[in-house]
Write an enzyme that holds these catalytic residues in place. Structure first.
Site, short mmCIF file in Angstrom:
data_model
loop_
_atom_site.label_atom_id
_atom_site.label_comp_id
_atom_site.label_asym_id
_atom_site.label_seq_id
_atom_site.Cartn_x
_atom_site.Cartn_y
_atom_site.Cartn_z
CD GLN A 144 -7.75 6.62 -6.24
OE1 GLN A 144 -6.49 6.36 -5.70
NE2 GLN A 144 -8.00 5.74 -7.23
NE ARG A 153 -4.93 4.47 -1.06
CZ ARG A 153 -5.19 4.11 -2.29
NH1 ARG A 153 -3.94 3.37 -2.76
NH2 ARG A 153 -6.19 4.56 -2.97
CG ASP A 183 -0.85 5.08 -15.04
OD1 ASP A 183 -1.84 5.21 -14.51
OD2 ASP A 183 0.17 4.84 -14.32
CD GLU A 184 -2.47 7.46 -11.03
OE1 GLU A 184 -3.46 7.98 -10.87
OE2 GLU A 184 -1.78 6.58 -10.36
CE LYS A 241 -2.99 3.65 -11.34
NZ LYS A 241 -1.73 3.64 -11.94
CB THR A 242 -0.49 -1.24 -13.51
OG1 THR A 242 -0.35 -0.08 -12.41
CG2 THR A 242 0.96 -1.47 -14.06
#
Length: 690
Positions: free
Chosen positions: A240, A579, A209-210, A30-31
């Site tokens: 998430q 993770r 973002d997020e 995503k970044t």
């Protein structure tokens, strides 16, 4: 800038006009999309840097985004001209520039939590309210929650009165609190349409973002700032969304298409982090949630299916801890300790790992939480015990004399020094006023009992009860008071109960509280096993992830089971599994000691919801070998052995009982309960363990 993007990332980067929602699954880049999209807009001449607003939730994320954009810059523009930062930093910039229109002086102050508490103390006093019944720390949280809900939220009754008086006091002091920074910008936009129109014209593109973590105030800001064109690109993952307790509203991402007509949804589903079996296990679990937009993660080309997700059932919690410690010590395939993480549902689950790792000299770091022995209430309890065993311990005296409050401030404590060699003896001898003398005698009485002839746990329970320390937390309105009481119970029932004497426990506690209980090569900070809550692990990745205590009542927790919060708990489990890059190990214990009671929990329902094709289920008769080696021997007492008699209890025919604090040949230094510190020939001392 497009050559290193996969097809779905390329679409998300080049779809610049209108509202866009990029559903970015865990590990899908995503970044990279956010930075590539920003650079693409600038390279195509669609906007100048100052016409782009990129919003993040942390300063760290903003810095990373700027650095990445600068790396792909062609040099024709300055990345620092982009309005890139957190919601609060961007709104603060707007508020500073328009302070007069917002009813503030430009030099307004920003109050943190301590200042907020001071203001609330004044407010409660002005309203004639008892600070014990209306604790300022609780009201800091309540007021923050009200402001996070943005415009249109209404309160009533006494809450509204306190809220109004608090805000009036802030205005009088030319100050704002953290929640005001966004709220006052919303009020500014509502009361000054010209200012709102100015910023809507300025920002041709808004990136977020997020997005799944936005609260109502942040969401209202996005609605305002994105203007008529609605060139807004929100990147996030509904699967998430795990911060509802902080005010985050998953409905914002779920309702994006309804809110923004003609919105495009682009799914990033290629995961560059995890193996196929880990992703398939996570996919099969999260599909049980009904409130989601839907996507399936798949491994990037070249990443194998790898090992299945292990599920271990162990007899007891200590077995679970030792199995994990064994796996890290003996089966790390030459990896660094930093390749391993232990992700726990609640902070209280860290203690067993901390003790086991310290004893076996496995370096670890507790991330996003306070170590068990560093928590305030644990240090307070240990200070009480130290003062019981060592009455001359002035540092412990200073720490606990005001817990609970007894009317002994710094001035009163300083005066005590004139009446004795240590504070405890001085407190007995000092001429005090009637109220102070009563408080002093009550405090001293809590320590006046034969603690060394009863079990350590009984002695400590009696001490903390008679001193009023436990009552202080029971009566406290602080939001974390129940957790502090639970941690004290953990100390009593699962730690102190294992020791035969209080001096033995204090020696153990002293070692646990030092900074040098790690490996000697000094690699604690950069080569350590990470122990953290799942919430703290979001956005991180590790080669091997251990997921202990997957049991109903713990994960999902009782509150979620009873109050309908299962879907967020399931999203948390999804975050935990994803993770792991190469290996994930879920474990549960058939019995677990919780606050002195042996509980028998069933395995987490989340384990049953994962497709068994992607699991390697282990039992007592069939363990993972050689990957995971288990041992079921009974746990040994965690007692620090020593050949010295320092710390042992002692008695003298004339001076009574005490504790040996130094040994120099035949001369012992003993802290006697009623005679203070004396040097005595060893032949006159009787040493015993109880």
């Amino acid at each position: 800038m497009l050559e290193n993007l996969n097809p779905e990332q390329k679409i998300a980067t080049t779809t610049t006009e209108g509202p866009v929602l990029v559903l970015s699954g865990a590990g899908t880049g995503k970044t990279k999309v956010l930075t590539s999209r920003t650079a693409y807009i600038l390279a195509q001449g669609l906007a100048q840097p100052w016409q782009i607003m990129a919003l993040t939730f942390t300063n760290k994320a903003a810095i990373e985004m700027k650095n990445r954009i600068s790396q792909i810059s062609d040099g024709t523009w300055n990345v620092y001209d982009i309005w890139c930062g957190t919601f609060h930093s961007m709104c603060l910039r707007i508020l500073r520039a328009n302070a007069d229109r917002a009813g503030l002086r430009r030099d307004f102050l920003i109050f943190g939590e301590d200042e907020q508490k001071s203001v609330l103390k004044t407010v409660m006093g002005n309203l004639g309210l008892d600070a014990k019944e209306y604790p300022p720390s609780d009201w800091v949280e309540k007021i923050s929650s009200i402001k996070d809900k943005g415009l249109g939220h209404r309160t009533e009754g006494r809450t509204q009165k306190i809220y109004e008086e608090y805000n009036a006091e802030l205005t009088r002091m030319n100050a704002v609190d953290f929640g005001d920074i966004i709220l006052k910008v919303l009020e500014l936009f509502g009361g000054a349409p010209d200012i709102l129109e100015h910023y809507q014209r300025q920002f041709k593109y808004v990136l977020v973002d997020e997005f799944q973590d936005t609260n109502d105030a942040q969401h209202q800001f996005l609605q305002k700032i994105s203007g008529v064109k609605k060139n807004i690109c929100c990147v996030g993952d509904d699967d998430q969304s795990i911060y509802s307790w902080r005010g985050a509203q998953i409905k914002h991402i779920l309702n994006f298409e309804k809110e923004y007509n003609g919105a495009k949804i682009i799914r990033l589903e290629t995961n560059y982090r995890s193996t196929g079996n880990i992703l398939n296990a996570a996919n099969s679990l999260i599909k049980h949630n009904t409130g989601r937009l839907g996507k399936d993660l798949r491994p990037a080309p070249g990443i194998p299916d790898g090992e299945k997700v292990y599920v271990l059932t162990l007899p007891a919690d200590w077995d679970e801890v030792r199995v994990i410690a064994n796996a890290i010590s003996q089966n790390n395939d030459g990896k660094n300790y930093s390749d391993f993480a232990i992700l726990i549902r609640a902070g209280s689950l860290s203690r067993l790992f901390e003790e086991e790792f310290a004893q076996r000299r496995i370096p670890y770091r507790l991330v996003g939480a306070t170590k068990f022995y560093d928590r305030m209430e644990i240090r307070d309890a240990i200070a009480y015990i130290r003062l019981l065993v060592h009455p001359f311990d002035d540092l412990s005296f200073i720490r606990i004399i005001a817990k609970p409050r007894r009317g002994f401030g710094n001035t009163a404590i300083a005066r005590l020094r004139d009446f004795g060699n240590d504070f405890m003896s001085a407190l007995r001898a000092a001429p005090l006023s009637g109220k102070q003398r009563a408080a002093a005698d009550e405090f001293l009485h809590a320590f006046d009992f034969d603690w060394d002839i009863i079990k350590p746990i009984e002695a400590v329970e009696q001490l903390l009860e008679n001193s009023g320390y436990l009552k202080m937390w029971r009566d406290s309105k602080d939001i974390d008071a129940p957790d502090r009481l639970e941690n004290i119970k953990e100390l009593l029932t699962n730690v102190i109960s294992k020791y035969d004497t209080l001096p033995e426990f204090l020696e153990h506690a002293a070692l646990m509280m030092t900074d040098d209980n790690d490996v000697e090569d000094g690699t604690f900070n950069n080569n350590s096993v990470s122990i953290m809550t799942i919430h703290a692990a979001k956005g991180l990745e590790f080669d091997t992830v251990f997921l202990p205590a997957w049991e109903d009542g713990i994960f999902p927790n009782e509150k979620a089971i009873n109050d309908g919060g299962i879907e967020e708990e399931r999203r948390l489990a999804y975050v935990a599994i994803t993770r792991a890059k190469r290996r994930a190990i879920i474990s549960n214990a058939m019995s677990r000691m919780v606050f002195g009671q042996r509980q028998y929990n069933v395995p987490s329902r989340f384990i049953a919801e994962i497709n068994k094709d992607f699991l390697n289920i282990q039992g007592e008769e069939r363990m993972i070998k050689p990957r995971i080696e288990t041992s079921y021997e009974q746990p040994k007492k965690r007692i620090i052995k020593t050949q010295s008699i320092v710390g042992k209890l002692a008695s003298h025919d004339e001076m009574g009982r005490g504790v040996i604090i130094e040994e120099d040949g035949e001369i012992l230094t003993v802290a006697f309960r009623n005679k203070g510190i004396k040097k005595v020939d060893k032949k006159f001392i009787k040493v015993f363990d109880k």
